[in-house]
Design an enzyme around this catalytic site. Structure first.
Site, PDB file in Angstrom:
ATOM      1  CG  ASN A  24      -2.111   0.853   1.138  1.00 25.03           C
ATOM      2  OD1 ASN A  24      -2.374   1.420   0.073  1.00 25.03           O
ATOM      3  ND2 ASN A  24      -2.865   0.956   2.223  1.00 25.03           N
ATOM      4  NE  ARG A  72     -10.769  -1.941  12.438  1.00 24.44           N
ATOM      5  CZ  ARG A  72      -9.898  -1.252  11.692  1.00 24.44           C
ATOM      6  NH1 ARG A  72      -8.650  -1.662  11.570  1.00 24.44           N
ATOM      7  NH2 ARG A  72     -10.284  -0.183  11.030  1.00 24.44           N
ATOM      8  CE1 TYR A  80      -6.271   2.919  10.104  1.00 18.73           C
ATOM      9  CE2 TYR A  80      -7.347   1.998  12.047  1.00 18.73           C
ATOM     10  CZ  TYR A  80      -6.820   1.844  10.782  1.00 18.73           C
ATOM     11  OH  TYR A  80      -6.874   0.619  10.181  1.00 18.73           O
ATOM     12  CG  ASP A  85      -5.901  -1.096  14.089  1.00 14.80           C
ATOM     13  OD1 ASP A  85      -4.925  -0.835  14.819  1.00 14.80           O
ATOM     14  OD2 ASP A  85      -5.798  -1.281  12.856  1.00 14.80           O
ATOM     15  CG  HIS A 143      -3.523   2.496  12.528  1.00 11.45           C
ATOM     16  ND1 HIS A 143      -2.683   3.253  11.767  1.00 11.45           N
ATOM     17  CD2 HIS A 143      -3.906   1.469  11.745  1.00 11.45           C
ATOM     18  CE1 HIS A 143      -2.581   2.720  10.563  1.00 11.45           C
ATOM     19  NE2 HIS A 143      -3.312   1.620  10.531  1.00 11.45           N
ATOM     20  CD  GLU A 183      -5.346  -4.542  14.084  1.00 11.14           C
ATOM     21  OE1 GLU A 183      -6.518  -4.960  14.179  1.00 11.14           O
ATOM     22  OE2 GLU A 183      -4.855  -4.173  13.006  1.00 11.14           O
ATOM     23  CD  GLU A 206      -2.175  -3.545  10.112  1.00 10.30           C
ATOM     24  OE1 GLU A 206      -3.138  -4.095  10.672  1.00 10.30           O
ATOM     25  OE2 GLU A 206      -2.267  -2.487   9.476  1.00 10.30           O
ATOM     26  NE  ARG A 244      -3.720  -7.110  12.808  1.00 12.65           N
ATOM     27  CZ  ARG A 244      -4.575  -7.248  11.786  1.00 12.65           C
ATOM     28  NH1 ARG A 244      -5.337  -8.298  11.715  1.00 12.65           N
ATOM     29  NH2 ARG A 244      -4.652  -6.307  10.868  1.00 12.65           N
ATOM     30  CG  HIS A 269      -3.315  -6.610   7.157  1.00 11.04           C
ATOM     31  ND1 HIS A 269      -3.948  -5.572   7.773  1.00 11.04           N
ATOM     32  CD2 HIS A 269      -3.027  -6.181   5.900  1.00 11.04           C
ATOM     33  CE1 HIS A 269      -4.049  -4.554   6.925  1.00 11.04           C
ATOM     34  NE2 HIS A 269      -3.501  -4.901   5.787  1.00 11.04           N
ATOM     35  CG  ASP A 306      -3.581  -2.975   2.928  1.00 17.35           C
ATOM     36  OD1 ASP A 306      -4.295  -3.931   3.276  1.00 17.35           O
ATOM     37  OD2 ASP A 306      -2.544  -2.652   3.528  1.00 17.35           O
ATOM     38  CD  GLU A 319      -8.104  -6.275   8.876  1.00 15.40           C
ATOM     39  OE1 GLU A 319      -6.913  -6.562   8.676  1.00 15.40           O
ATOM     40  OE2 GLU A 319      -8.481  -5.123   9.170  1.00 15.40           O
ATOM     41  CD1 TRP A 342      -2.302   8.389   9.853  1.00 12.39           C
ATOM     42  CD2 TRP A 342      -1.867   6.397   8.959  1.00 12.39           C
ATOM     43  NE1 TRP A 342      -3.457   7.916   9.293  1.00 12.39           N
ATOM     44  CE2 TRP A 342      -3.223   6.687   8.745  1.00 12.39           C
ATOM     45  CE3 TRP A 342      -1.359   5.177   8.504  1.00 12.39           C
ATOM     46  CZ2 TRP A 342      -4.105   5.818   8.076  1.00 12.39           C
ATOM     47  CZ3 TRP A 342      -2.208   4.309   7.833  1.00 12.39           C
ATOM     48  CH2 TRP A 342      -3.564   4.638   7.619  1.00 12.39           C
TER      49      TRP A 342
END
Ligand code: MG
Length: 402
Positions: free
Chosen positions: A37, A147, A159, A210, A212, A236, A262, A283, A312, A316, A339, A402
């Site tokens: 991604n 989720r 996010y 998540d 993130h 997560e 992930e 993941r 994951h 993406d 997922e 991020w």
């Protein structure tokens, strides 16, 4: 038997996907996902300029030797670009081998360990109420696990929460867009979301969340502790995992199950996390962690420490990876959950696939190989368009994770 062609197909039916097609002198071919991604073209170049030329003339049945050639044989090892390229080759070769055996891939791996692959999907709302509404829709569709993410009052964009009424797609602009983040506002608000989900949907629904990578270890410990009454399936990516030891601190404070991985691309990224039993779910996924060959090593290692898989599976990665992942999940003994973020109709048309959803579970289908193909003519109608992931800054302008 020899490989005669290895070509990279880039298309963008709503988002960018990179697909590797390996063709043999006997007409049998296999495909693998090579999508990274926001960095798609790097993998294209890595494959076209360096790896594909070395594939020509090799016996596609020697999956292990080809994997070792590109991993052990290379001076520069690991990294997301390299491991995604190796994963694409590996997935295509497993596809070929299973087609030659006239078996669905899961049969080659050892046969199925379960009747269906439990998946979780994403409920994302601008506030708690709209998130609950979405959870309700998925429960009606049969999902056993959801989720949940919601907007945070005082933060402009969070996010996991889509802009307007569009489906959530983080890689949303030509150059990275800037978002803002407040840990304090998030931590003060988010436990209420889980409280409300439990109140409305009871104890049987699996709830996932998540973070993130936004917290520090002690903040993650606070969150894990505060949400214990709501029995999350997992929390997560609560912190970035470059420092695997950081999870020790979180673990000392909370019994909330932890999932991470992930962005990992090798067993070395999670060795300490697994060996020290600092996580509950790993993941790593087929496309970013060196393909079926390497993911199997990670899963077998994790099994020794009661760590289960939870690959994951956002949009993406292409339906090609999803197909391969579902065969893997159908077999892997220490499976936890998969997922699944639904691809659009447009995307699914480009990638005809055998996998099916029914009442919260997927089955990978019985076609020989991994059961996913690419319609090259249709793919050619959707040219690549650069799309970057955003960055995040704290309210004072400091760049954050991020
Ligand atoms: Mg995630």
């Amino acid at each position: 038997m020899k490989i005669t062609e290895a070509k990279v197909i880039v298309c963008s039916p709503g988002r960018n996907f990179v697909t590797l097609k390996i063709v043999t002198d006997e007409g049998v071919y296999g495909i693998g996902d090579a999508t990274l991604n926001g960095r798609e073209k790097s993998v294209v170049s890595f494959l076209e300029d360096y790896l594909c030329p070395s594939l020509i003339g090799r016996d596609p049945q020697r999956i292990e030797d080809i994997w070792q050639f590109f991993y052990r044989g290379a001076y520069w090892r690991r990294g997301p670009v390299g491991m995604t390229a190796i994963a694409a080759i590996d997935t295509a070769l497993w596809d070929i081998k299973a087609k030659l055996a006239n078996m669905p891939l899961y049969q080659l791996l050892g046969g199925r360990s379960r009747d269906g692959v439990m998946v979780y999907t994403h409920a994302n709302g601008h506030d708690i109420e709209s998130t609950l509404e979405q959870v309700g829709k998925y429960v009606e569709k049969g999902y056993k696990a959801v989720r949940v993410q919601c907007g945070i009052p005082g933060i402009a964009s969070t996010y996991g929460v889509p802009k307007g009424n569009k489906a959530y797609e983080p890689a949303d602009s030509d150059l990275p867009s800037e978002t803002s983040w407040s840990t304090e506002k998030y931590l003060n608000h988010i436990p209420q979301l889980f409280q409300e989900v439990r109140k409305q949907f009871g104890d049987d629904l699996h709830i996932l969340h998540d973070v993130h990578h936004r917290l520090t270890p002690i903040e993650a410990a606070r969150l894990g502790k505060e949400v214990e009454p709501y029995h999350l399936f997992w929390l997560e990516d609560c912190v970035p995992a470059e420092n695997q030891e950081a999870f020790k601190l979180i673990r000392q404070h909370t019994t909330t199950p932890l999932a991470v991985g992930e962005v990992f691309n090798s067993i070395h990224d999670c060795r300490e996390l697994i060996q020290n039993q600092l996580i509950d779910y790993i993941r790593t996924t087929v496309v970013h962690a060196g393909g079926i060959t390497h993911l199997r090593r990670i899963a077998d290692f994790a099994a020794l420490y009661n760590v289960r898989t939870g690959s994951h599976g956002a949009t993406d990665l292409s339906p090609v990876c999803m197909g391969a992942a579902l065969h893997f999940d159908y077999w892997v003994p220490n499976f936890g959950i998969q997922e699944h973020m639904a691809h659009s109709e447009q995307m699914l048309e480009v990638f005809p696939h055998a996998y099916r959803f029914n009442d919260g579970y997927f089955t990978p289908g019985e076609l020989p190989g991994h059961g996913v193909d690419i319609n090259e003519e249709l793919a050619a109608k959707y040219p690549y368009k650069r799309a970057c992931l955003p960055v995040a800054r704290l309210e004072d302008g400091t760049l954050w994770n991020w």
